[in-house]
Design an enzyme around this catalytic site. Structure first.
Site, PDB file in Angstrom:
ATOM      1  N   HIS A 150      69.357  57.175  27.483  1.00 58.17           N
ATOM      2  CA  HIS A 150      69.072  55.746  27.269  1.00 58.17           C
ATOM      3  C   HIS A 150      68.425  55.359  26.059  1.00 58.17           C
ATOM      4  CE1 HIS A 150      69.676  54.222  31.264  1.00 58.17           C
ATOM      5  NE2 HIS A 150      69.416  55.540  31.734  1.00 58.17           N
TER       6      HIS A 150
ATOM      7  N   GLU B 151      67.688  52.800  24.620  1.00 58.53           N
ATOM      8  CA  GLU B 151      67.113  51.526  24.592  1.00 58.53           C
ATOM      9  C   GLU B 151      65.767  51.763  25.104  1.00 58.53           C
ATOM     10  OE1 GLU B 151      67.555  52.114  28.854  1.00 58.53           O
ATOM     11  OE2 GLU B 151      68.775  52.493  27.308  1.00 58.53           O
TER      12      GLU B 151
ATOM     13  N   CYS C 264      74.749  56.087  30.253  1.00 53.19           N
ATOM     14  CA  CYS C 264      74.413  56.422  31.609  1.00 53.19           C
ATOM     15  C   CYS C 264      75.639  56.571  32.419  1.00 53.19           C
ATOM     16  CB  CYS C 264      73.009  56.076  31.812  1.00 53.19           C
ATOM     17  SG  CYS C 264      72.240  56.947  33.238  1.00 53.19           S
TER      18      CYS C 264
END
Length: 367
Positions: free
Chosen positions: A343, A345, A259
């Site tokens: 992202h 995660e 990001c």
């Protein structure tokens, strides 16, 4: 109230808000109005530091159905400036729920609006672009021009410095046994999410988290096996100190950025960034992996992007958005560095891109 003069009415929820409160702090009730297309995960959105300075409109019509709990937050507290929804669930039903959403917002000082025509607001932001916005009682809407005139804009403002950790610390994952981390990485905190740290720890990494302003000498003195560049809010060009640190570490350590970390890595390599019209925010964004031809559904939260035409020859584009063809990933093979705009995660998901952590761990082990 939007800066363009458009108004979207609803019921005030959460923490009390007024013109004087906004002028006194500018942290709640004032921000950039953005929309998020995720169907769930509202507690993770509220506690993601990347939403600092933003009033978040959820496009899903029902919010609060699963309540809130102590397990799902991505940081110690909510960071957004306000929350806008269509219908608020007052009676959550979930086995993990410990409180209702409105009480949670009130306890943490976040003003909100419910019963808003969020579809109309989203269409407005898509057509006009991101705007500064206020959450105000109807009786004080006449003060909106005064407030907009007195409070700073967000372009060029270093929001990273406002959310980063003040002190270096070691991240300990309660799910991992001590001594099970043969690899050591330094994570630069630009607004880091807890699940990023958990995902790195699951790869067998011990993690030292450092403030965004930490210089290259201090990072190298920690003797890490690799460097992780976290997510974070705002304009990447407003943090030249971080860009300079990354530039000096290119080629000295394996680097993985996510990001904001992706954008800062690109700037360090000599590229440029620019502000998107309305950004990418949601858990259903399609991304193409140029190397495999595989399409991944991914979670996004960013208002800036890397200018593809400005990337130097040594950097290659590895991922692109299938919605607007913007750069979603780069690699700099000569420096053993790579990054993605989205992202991997993501909590509560999707998890299509989780293998990127495997890739980083493999790079650490090759050094």
């Amino acid at each position: 109230m939007l800066e363009s003069g458009a108004e979207f009415q609803g019921l005030l929820r959460g923490a009390p808000v007024s013109a004087d409160r906004i002028l006194a702090s500018s942290r709640q009730g004032y921000g950039e109005a953005v929309f998020n297309t995720s169907m769930t995960g509202y507690q993770e959105i509220l506690t993601d530091p990347s939403y600092y300075g933003q009033i978040v409109c959820m496009t899903a019509p029902h919010i609060g159905n699963t309540g809130v709990n102590e397990m799902d937050p991505e940081s110690s507290r909510p960071w957004c400036a306000g929350f806008v929804i269509h219908e608020l669930c007052a009676t959550p039903s979930n086995s993990r729920s410990q409180n209702d959403l409105e009480s949670y917002l009130k306890d943490h000082g976040i003003p909100a609006l419910s019963d808003v025509d969020t579809r109309a607001l989203t269409l407005h932001l898509r057509s006009r672009g991101v705007e500064r916005a206020l959450i105000l009682p109807t009786s004080e809407r006449h003060r909106s021009a005064e407030i907009f005139g007195k409070l700073p804009r967000f372009e060029g403002r270093d929001l990273i410095a406002e959310v980063t950790t003040r002190e270096m610390y070691r991240f300990e994952d309660k799910g991992e046994e001590k001594g099970s981390h043969p690899l050591h990485i330094v994570a630069m905190d630009f607004g880091i999410k807890t699940n990023l740290l958990r995902s790195l720890a699951a790869q067998g990494c011990s993690i030292t988290v450092v403030p965004a302003s930490t210089g290259p000498e201090k990072i190298l003195a920690l003797r890490p096996d690799g460097l992780f560049l976290s997510n974070g809010p705002g304009d990447p060009a407003a943090a030249p100190y971080a860009v300079e640190t990354i530039r000096k570490l290119l080629g000295k350590l394996p680097i993985f950025g996510v990001c904001m970390g992706h954008q800062l890595l690109a700037l360090a390599a000599g590229a440029k960034t620019y502000k998107l019209k309305f950004g990418h925010r949601g858990g259903n964004q399609p991304v193409l992996d140029n190397e495999t031809g595989r399409v991944e559904i991914s979670s996004h939260n960013h208002g800036y992007a890397v200018d593809s035409s400005s990337l130097p020859a040594q950097a290659k584009i590895t991922h692109i958005s299938l919605n607007d063809r913007t750069v979603e990933g780069i690699a700099i093979p000569s420096a053993n560095a790579f990054s993605v705009q989205y992202h991997p995660e993501a909590c509560p998901g999707p998890h299509d891109s989780a293998a990127l952590f495997d890739r980083f761990a493999a790079a650490l082990k090759r050094v």
